[in-house]
Scaffold this motif. Structure first.
Motif, PDB file in Angstrom:
ATOM      1  N   ASP A 183      -4.269   2.035   9.460  1.00 43.64           N
ATOM      2  CA  ASP A 183      -4.990   2.283  10.724  1.00 43.64           C
ATOM      3  C   ASP A 183      -6.494   2.063  10.560  1.00 43.64           C
ATOM      4  O   ASP A 183      -7.306   2.819  11.077  1.00 43.64           O
ATOM      5  N   GLY A 184      -6.863   1.043   9.789  1.00 42.00           N
ATOM      6  CA  GLY A 184      -8.269   0.707   9.602  1.00 42.00           C
ATOM      7  C   GLY A 184      -8.989   1.540   8.570  1.00 42.00           C
ATOM      8  O   GLY A 184     -10.168   1.327   8.312  1.00 42.00           O
ATOM      9  N   GLU A 185      -8.316   2.503   7.966  1.00 46.20           N
ATOM     10  CA  GLU A 185      -8.924   3.381   6.962  1.00 46.20           C
ATOM     11  C   GLU A 185      -8.476   2.962   5.563  1.00 46.20           C
ATOM     12  O   GLU A 185      -7.369   2.464   5.383  1.00 46.20           O
ATOM     13  N   PRO A 186      -9.332   3.199   4.535  1.00 44.71           N
ATOM     14  CA  PRO A 186      -8.916   2.872   3.168  1.00 44.71           C
ATOM     15  C   PRO A 186      -7.729   3.741   2.755  1.00 44.71           C
ATOM     16  O   PRO A 186      -7.652   4.916   3.119  1.00 44.71           O
ATOM     17  N   ALA A 187      -6.814   3.144   2.022  1.00 40.97           N
ATOM     18  CA  ALA A 187      -5.621   3.867   1.592  1.00 40.97           C
ATOM     19  C   ALA A 187      -5.122   3.313   0.263  1.00 40.97           C
ATOM     20  O   ALA A 187      -5.392   2.160  -0.081  1.00 40.97           O
ATOM     21  N   LEU A 188      -4.414   4.152  -0.469  1.00 40.98           N
ATOM     22  CA  LEU A 188      -3.686   3.728  -1.659  1.00 40.98           C
ATOM     23  C   LEU A 188      -2.217   3.691  -1.282  1.00 40.98           C
ATOM     24  O   LEU A 188      -1.712   4.580  -0.589  1.00 40.98           O
ATOM     25  N   TRP A 189      -1.536   2.670  -1.752  1.00 43.41           N
ATOM     26  CA  TRP A 189      -0.136   2.459  -1.425  1.00 43.41           C
ATOM     27  C   TRP A 189       0.639   2.408  -2.730  1.00 43.41           C
ATOM     28  O   TRP A 189       0.343   1.588  -3.605  1.00 43.41           O
ATOM     29  N   PHE A 190       1.605   3.307  -2.887  1.00 48.24           N
ATOM     30  CA  PHE A 190       2.426   3.403  -4.092  1.00 48.24           C
ATOM     31  C   PHE A 190       3.865   3.114  -3.720  1.00 48.24           C
ATOM     32  O   PHE A 190       4.342   3.555  -2.679  1.00 48.24           O
ATOM     33  N   GLU A 191       4.567   2.417  -4.605  1.00 48.70           N
ATOM     34  CA  GLU A 191       5.980   2.150  -4.404  1.00 48.70           C
ATOM     35  C   GLU A 191       6.690   2.430  -5.721  1.00 48.70           C
ATOM     36  O   GLU A 191       6.270   1.930  -6.771  1.00 48.70           O
ATOM     37  N   MET A 192       7.749   3.247  -5.661  1.00 49.55           N
ATOM     38  CA  MET A 192       8.460   3.606  -6.883  1.00 49.55           C
ATOM     39  C   MET A 192       9.936   3.803  -6.566  1.00 49.55           C
ATOM     40  O   MET A 192      10.282   4.410  -5.554  1.00 49.55           O
ATOM     41  N   ARG A 193      10.788   3.289  -7.429  1.00 46.09           N
ATOM     42  CA  ARG A 193      12.233   3.440  -7.277  1.00 46.09           C
ATOM     43  C   ARG A 193      12.686   4.665  -8.058  1.00 46.09           C
ATOM     44  O   ARG A 193      12.226   4.914  -9.167  1.00 46.09           O
ATOM     45  N   PHE A 194      13.598   5.424  -7.451  1.00 48.01           N
ATOM     46  CA  PHE A 194      14.158   6.621  -8.085  1.00 48.01           C
ATOM     47  C   PHE A 194      15.678   6.498  -8.132  1.00 48.01           C
ATOM     48  O   PHE A 194      16.289   5.884  -7.252  1.00 48.01           O
ATOM     49  N   ASN A 195      16.282   7.105  -9.144  1.00 53.12           N
ATOM     50  CA  ASN A 195      17.735   7.100  -9.298  1.00 53.12           C
ATOM     51  C   ASN A 195      18.349   8.262  -8.532  1.00 53.12           C
ATOM     52  O   ASN A 195      19.200   8.986  -9.057  1.00 53.12           O
ATOM     53  N   ALA A 196      17.931   8.447  -7.305  1.00 57.05           N
ATOM     54  CA  ALA A 196      18.460   9.503  -6.445  1.00 57.05           C
ATOM     55  C   ALA A 196      18.452   8.966  -5.016  1.00 57.05           C
ATOM     56  O   ALA A 196      17.520   8.259  -4.637  1.00 57.05           O
ATOM     57  N   PRO A 197      19.471   9.300  -4.235  1.00 57.90           N
ATOM     58  CA  PRO A 197      19.496   8.829  -2.850  1.00 57.90           C
ATOM     59  C   PRO A 197      18.422   9.526  -2.006  1.00 57.90           C
ATOM     60  O   PRO A 197      17.878  10.564  -2.396  1.00 57.90           O
ATOM     61  N   ALA A 198      18.164   8.962  -0.843  1.00 50.86           N
ATOM     62  CA  ALA A 198      17.116   9.482   0.045  1.00 50.86           C
ATOM     63  C   ALA A 198      17.317  10.955   0.361  1.00 50.86           C
ATOM     64  O   ALA A 198      16.362  11.733   0.368  1.00 50.86           O
ATOM     65  N   ARG A 199      18.564  11.398   0.585  1.00 49.17           N
ATOM     66  CA  ARG A 199      18.804  12.798   0.949  1.00 49.17           C
ATOM     67  C   ARG A 199      18.382  13.753  -0.176  1.00 49.17           C
ATOM     68  O   ARG A 199      17.911  14.857   0.090  1.00 49.17           O
ATOM     69  N   VAL A 200      18.519  13.330  -1.419  1.00 47.98           N
ATOM     70  CA  VAL A 200      18.094  14.159  -2.555  1.00 47.98           C
ATOM     71  C   VAL A 200      16.576  14.121  -2.685  1.00 47.98           C
ATOM     72  O   VAL A 200      15.925  15.155  -2.860  1.00 47.98           O
TER      73      VAL A 200
END
Length: 154
Positions: free
Chosen positions: A8-25
């Motif tokens: 939204d026009g503001e500075p941000a850090l973006w992290f992406e990481m895979r986990f061995n757990a489903p979204a619900r966990v």
């Protein structure tokens, strides 16, 4: 993976990481205080409902409050933390795990490298906790990660 971006026009850090757990966990580890206390950088009390108050408590300091901006179990959680916004997005993958994307919209003048190093170590702690390993949030690694992110983020 971390990159510097705009939200939204503001500075941000973006992290992406895979986990061995489903979204619900993973969702439970983002919203339940008894799980958050093992890996999140402070005590966090949150009701994942849009408009709810979020409370951040560091030992010996006055509690801070934020507001839940978005909550869509188990895929999306966004809330304010002081002048920042944390947006957690979770997608299941085909292997029974999930991909977590954290976007941290920053306050003005915030040290990008120190913030990135902090979230890197924090997310490592979440991965360790989910995999029942001793937490890898070794404070001795702090300077190494800050230097790495200073080079990467400029």
């Amino acid at each position: 993976m971390v990159t510097k971006t705009l939200a939204d026009g503001e500075p941000a850090l973006w992290f992406e990481m895979r986990f061995n757990a489903p979204a619900r966990v993973l969702w439970k580890h983002l919203t339940e205080p008894d799980k958050l206390r093992y890996w999140f950088p402070c005590q966090l009390d949150i009701l994942p409902r849009t408009g709810a108050v979020v409370t951040f408590k560091f030992p010996g300091q006055k509690a801070m409050e934020g507001t839940v901006l978005e909550a869509e179990k188990p895929r999306l959680l966004a809330y304010t933390w002081d002048e920042e916004v944390l947006r957690w997005e979770i997608e299941d993958d085909d292997d029974g795990g999930s991909l977590l994307t954290l976007t941290n919209t920053l306050s003005e003048g915030q040290d990008l490298a120190r913030t990135a190093a902090g979230w890197h170590l924090t997310l490592m702690g979440l991965d360790d906790y989910l995999n029942e390993r001793p937490l890898g949030q070794d404070p001795a690694l702090w300077d190494e990660y800050v230097a790495r992110y200073e080079d990467q983020l400029g």
